[in-house]
Design a protein around this motif. Sequence first.
Motif, PDB file in Angstrom:
ATOM      1  N   PRO A 131     -93.034  32.333  54.237  1.00 60.34           N
ATOM      2  CA  PRO A 131     -93.629  33.426  54.795  1.00 60.34           C
ATOM      3  C   PRO A 131     -93.667  33.572  56.376  1.00 60.34           C
ATOM      4  N   TRP A 151     -99.372  32.686  58.230  1.00 57.56           N
ATOM      5  CA  TRP A 151    -100.055  31.614  56.555  1.00 57.56           C
ATOM      6  C   TRP A 151    -101.565  31.322  57.500  1.00 57.56           C
ATOM      7  N   GLN A 201    -105.142  30.882  53.372  1.00 54.72           N
ATOM      8  CA  GLN A 201    -103.764  31.719  52.586  1.00 54.72           C
ATOM      9  C   GLN A 201    -102.648  30.969  53.094  1.00 54.72           C
ATOM     10  N   GLY A 202    -101.873  30.943  51.784  1.00 57.78           N
ATOM     11  CA  GLY A 202    -100.281  31.431  51.981  1.00 57.78           C
ATOM     12  C   GLY A 202    -100.411  29.597  51.319  1.00 57.78           C
ATOM     13  N   ASN A 229     -99.171  30.044  63.948  1.00 59.80           N
ATOM     14  CA  ASN A 229    -100.031  29.741  62.207  1.00 59.80           C
ATOM     15  C   ASN A 229    -100.599  28.225  62.039  1.00 59.80           C
ATOM     16  N   ILE A 253     -96.186  25.258  52.076  1.00 56.65           N
ATOM     17  CA  ILE A 253     -96.747  26.620  52.676  1.00 56.65           C
ATOM     18  C   ILE A 253     -95.612  27.815  51.576  1.00 56.65           C
ATOM     19  N   ASP A 294     -95.769  31.298  49.748  1.00 56.45           N
ATOM     20  CA  ASP A 294     -96.671  32.816  49.833  1.00 56.45           C
ATOM     21  C   ASP A 294     -95.677  33.443  48.253  1.00 56.45           C
ATOM     22  N   ASP A 312     -90.723  40.866  51.169  1.00 56.14           N
ATOM     23  CA  ASP A 312     -92.260  40.981  52.227  1.00 56.14           C
ATOM     24  C   ASP A 312     -92.322  42.082  52.462  1.00 56.14           C
TER      25      ASP A 312
END
Length: 505
Positions: free
Chosen positions: A54, A57, A61-62, A405, A484, A486, A491
């Motif tokens: 990902p 994040w 989330q993630g 992030n 981490i 997702d 994507d």
Amino acid sequence: MNASDLVALRRCCVLWWFSVWIVVLNFAAMSLMADDGWTGFRGDGSGNTVAELPTVWSSEQGIAWRADIPGYGQSSPVVFENRVFLTSSDGPFQEECQVHAFDLQTGEKLWTRRVQATTQVENYFRNSRAAPTCVVDADAVYSFFASGDLTAMNHDGQTLWSTPIIKTYGVVDNERGVASSLCQTATSVFVLIDHHGPSYLVAIDKESGQVAWKAERGERVPSWSTPVIASCGDRQLVITSSADTVDAFDAQSGESLWQLGGLQGNHIPSASVVGDRVFVGSTTMYGGASDETATAASNCCIKLTMVDGKPGYEVLWGAERANSYYSTPLAFAGYVYYVNKVGVLYCINDQTGEQVFAKRIGNPCWASAIGVTDSRGASLVYFVMKNGFTLVLRPGDRFDPVARNPLWEVDEMLAARDAAEKQRRANVVPDDLAAPKTGPEKVFAGMPENQLHQMFSYGDPTAYAAAVAGNSLLIRTGQHLYCIRDEAIRDETRDHPPIIDRTHE
């Protein structure tokens, strides 16, 4: 052929193609799993990998999972198939060395095994604390600690052998402790010890734990960089960038093949090997390298050569301003990236050594950057910064951030800080047993710990290391391991990911 026969034939064709695709997908999945792995410090020593990660994040989330790590450690995770291995230490003299295994998919801790230290190392926040990174192969995980104990365990945690390197060859005179990670070939594990006494590179046979060869390096300044494996013709070389030289040794025999001297400051960053090129990292440091121009030029590129069957080298360029500090330079997608001690990112053209740009990114990187190429050929660089933020950057001739992030929020940060402080208090060495500080550490011996924390930007939580396996980014702090991932992103945002600017958070 009537209509019912045609229908039956079509059904057979559909089923046949379906079965073919199942076989293909299963084969692809098996191939992906076979490629999943991060088997040593910076993977294969280049910091480059193919993965589906990902780009965006947050703490909410993630993050697939977070696992607690007993004790405290600074080493990078390593991965083989679905198992993550890393180390920590505990006790006032780090007498309890620990190896841990986690499930990559769930974060479940599978086992912890303890190695009793054969030499004592003060559990002091400025010392190496389980800093050397393991290596892993299909047969075993090989761990190394500041105590000098090198141990092989199978993937279920059964000890196969243990070799006390420092106890065998003498006490290390290094004011910050041993922190060099391991590197490996198919048959051997390599340990580098550079200090104020007799220094050496030693090869240990993977099967028996016995010394295969030992190369003497004379008295050196203390260094903490990690050797790396390179190929030159049909020979494997062990490349060491450490203590003001770069050296090449034959991985099978230990023969010294060549040495590049005259460098300054290559005590912490390791060398990166990509193809036939070696990228050297150097930094200015208190009590050591201080000439910024000479140190920058020591951030250089070396080409491996072969002349009349003998390995050699050619220096292609030295940088003008780059500085590596703790993290190792990353050569990726036509550029070389360096991050200095105050968080300035230098981007250098990998062919010429010319600076492309310099940009303050807000925090230094103690974890080394990772270059990631996805299945569609898109390239991104992941800079995991000391404060837990990860800068995702597109390679190119300009600073082109994708996202910044966070890994934790304030409450989690404060909890981690309290846990680390509690662990330090529990491991305080009594004054009458503490060894006197040597070298630059003598200057700081009488200073309060909180003042030293502020002066050197120590503090928990600190993101020490990162690794990639499959579609997972692993980030390690002193007492936690984060994954981490997702699963939903494959994507839509990857082609045009949003730029999330959290610079001022």
